[in-house]
Design an enzyme around this catalytic site. Structure first.
Site, PDB file in Angstrom:
ATOM      1  N   GLN A 163      13.917  69.938  78.289  1.00  0.00           N
ATOM      2  CA  GLN A 163      12.627  70.557  78.596  1.00  0.00           C
ATOM      3  C   GLN A 163      12.682  71.330  79.916  1.00  0.00           C
ATOM      4  O   GLN A 163      12.045  72.364  80.059  1.00  0.00           O
ATOM      5  CB  GLN A 163      11.524  69.491  78.627  1.00  0.00           C
ATOM      6  N   ALA A 184       5.591  73.235  77.725  1.00  0.00           N
ATOM      7  CA  ALA A 184       5.272  72.055  78.524  1.00  0.00           C
ATOM      8  C   ALA A 184       6.208  71.955  79.710  1.00  0.00           C
ATOM      9  O   ALA A 184       7.386  72.292  79.626  1.00  0.00           O
ATOM     10  CB  ALA A 184       5.388  70.806  77.665  1.00  0.00           C
ATOM     11  N   SER A 189       5.951  66.996  77.835  1.00  0.00           N
ATOM     12  CA  SER A 189       6.109  67.355  76.422  1.00  0.00           C
ATOM     13  C   SER A 189       6.121  66.110  75.546  1.00  0.00           C
ATOM     14  O   SER A 189       6.853  65.149  75.824  1.00  0.00           O
ATOM     15  CB  SER A 189       7.414  68.110  76.204  1.00  0.00           C
ATOM     16  N   GLU A 247      -1.593  74.793  67.569  1.00  0.00           N
ATOM     17  CA  GLU A 247      -0.227  74.679  67.064  1.00  0.00           C
ATOM     18  C   GLU A 247      -0.248  73.899  65.749  1.00  0.00           C
ATOM     19  O   GLU A 247      -0.059  72.684  65.734  1.00  0.00           O
ATOM     20  CB  GLU A 247       0.670  73.959  68.085  1.00  0.00           C
ATOM     21  N   HIS A 250       2.775  71.432  65.087  1.00  0.00           N
ATOM     22  CA  HIS A 250       3.201  70.325  65.949  1.00  0.00           C
ATOM     23  C   HIS A 250       2.530  69.031  65.508  1.00  0.00           C
ATOM     24  O   HIS A 250       1.325  68.846  65.676  1.00  0.00           O
ATOM     25  CB  HIS A 250       2.856  70.641  67.407  1.00  0.00           C
TER      26      HIS A 250
HETATM   27 ZN   LIG Z   1       5.941  70.754  69.159  1.00  0.00          ZN
END
Ligand SMILES: [Zn+2]
Length: 284
Positions: A163, A184, A189, A247, A250
């Site tokens: 990340q 993120a 995240s 999103e 997600h």
């Molecule tokens: Zn995601």
């Protein structure tokens, strides 16, 4: 059924591929043409037969309804959520991770497995989920397939260090402000929990794009994911609450009970917790 209202929106605000907190531009991953189909022939064992082995000595079903307080009993909330034990414990499947609640830099789940569903990218790290989430994903993809819906997993577990690289890449390409909306920060995240998976479909060229929400696959996910313990984490029109754009790809594993409850509420996880009287911090 307020949850369904989200289906109705048809914003085509973002014609571009959204490189979000879930984004997939991991340096070492491969482009879309590397779709790898894994065999999906294992038998699904969905028969969670309620085995009545006679241990249950209570015979309430047989007419033991004399006391009025039985009604009260059935109204008790089945799901408990504790700030320390659930929301702040990185190993809890209910853990809250967002811009206010970051994971420790050194946190990594100890039960990661490689998912057993078709994946888009070959990067071994992001093909992982925690075991319980992976099993639920397998069940969900199989159920989707029975309905003629073919899903692909794109990006699952992501380490803190991955990340860091993603966020820094985003900052250098698009600036810090954009990075904060779409990507993120390290520790913030959900992918670091091993409980989040980005899913996609051939109909959107295996990308992570808002258009996925309008596809048959995206609609199926919206209607059914909670049956397998997953919620769509970043809802449309809730950017100020979640800190992220819509999103539809997600998915966050919360366990079947909690996911169903959150989905039924039509709220984001943050709003749901607030509505239950849990005093979490929200960005203002
Ligand atoms: Zn995601």
């Amino acid at each position: 059924m307020t949850y369904k209202q989200f289906r109705l929106s048809t914003s085509i605000l973002m014609s571009l591929l959204i490189l979000s907190g879930c984004t997939d531009n991991d340096p070492e991953t491969e482009p879309e043409d590397t779709v790898e189909e894994m065999p999906q022939e294992e038998t699904q064992d969905n028969d969670e037969a309620d085995i009545d082995d006679g241990e249950n000595n209570e015979t309430e079903e047989e007419g033991n309804h004399s006391e009025e307080d039985e009604e009260v009993k059935s109204d008790e909330p089945a799901i408990t959520i504790d700030m320390e034990e659930d929301l702040l414990d990185p190993d809890s499947i209910k853990v809250l991770v967002n811009k206010q609640y970051a994971l420790p830099e050194d946190y990594a789940p100890d039960d990661l497995v490689t998912v057993e569903v078709p994946t888009v990218l070959e990067n071994p790290e992001i093909r992982q989920l925690r075991e319980v989430a992976s099993e639920a994903l397998t069940d969900m993809f199989a159920a989707a397939e029975e309905d003629g819906i073919i899903l692909y997993a794109r990006s699952g577990y992501r380490s803190y260090q991955t990340q860091v690289e993603l966020f820094n890449n985003y900052v250098s390409n698009h600036g810090e402000e954009a990075a904060n909306r779409y990507s993120a920060r390290p520790g913030e995240s959900e992918h670091q929990t091993g409980l989040a998976m980005d899913v996609t479909s051939e109909s959107v060229n295996y990308q992570l794009t808002e258009a996925f929400g309008e596809t048959a696959e995206g609609q199926w996910v919206e209607e059914n994911a909670h049956d397998f313990g997953y919620i769509i984490r970043y809802l449309e029109g809730e950017e100020e609450v979640t800190g992220y754009q819509y999103e539809p790809w997600h998915l966050r594993y919360l366990g079947e009970e909690l996911a169903a409850d959150v989905a039924e509420s039509g709220l984001t996880y943050e709003e749901y917790l607030l509505e239950r009287g849990i005093d979490i911090e929200i960005d203002e």
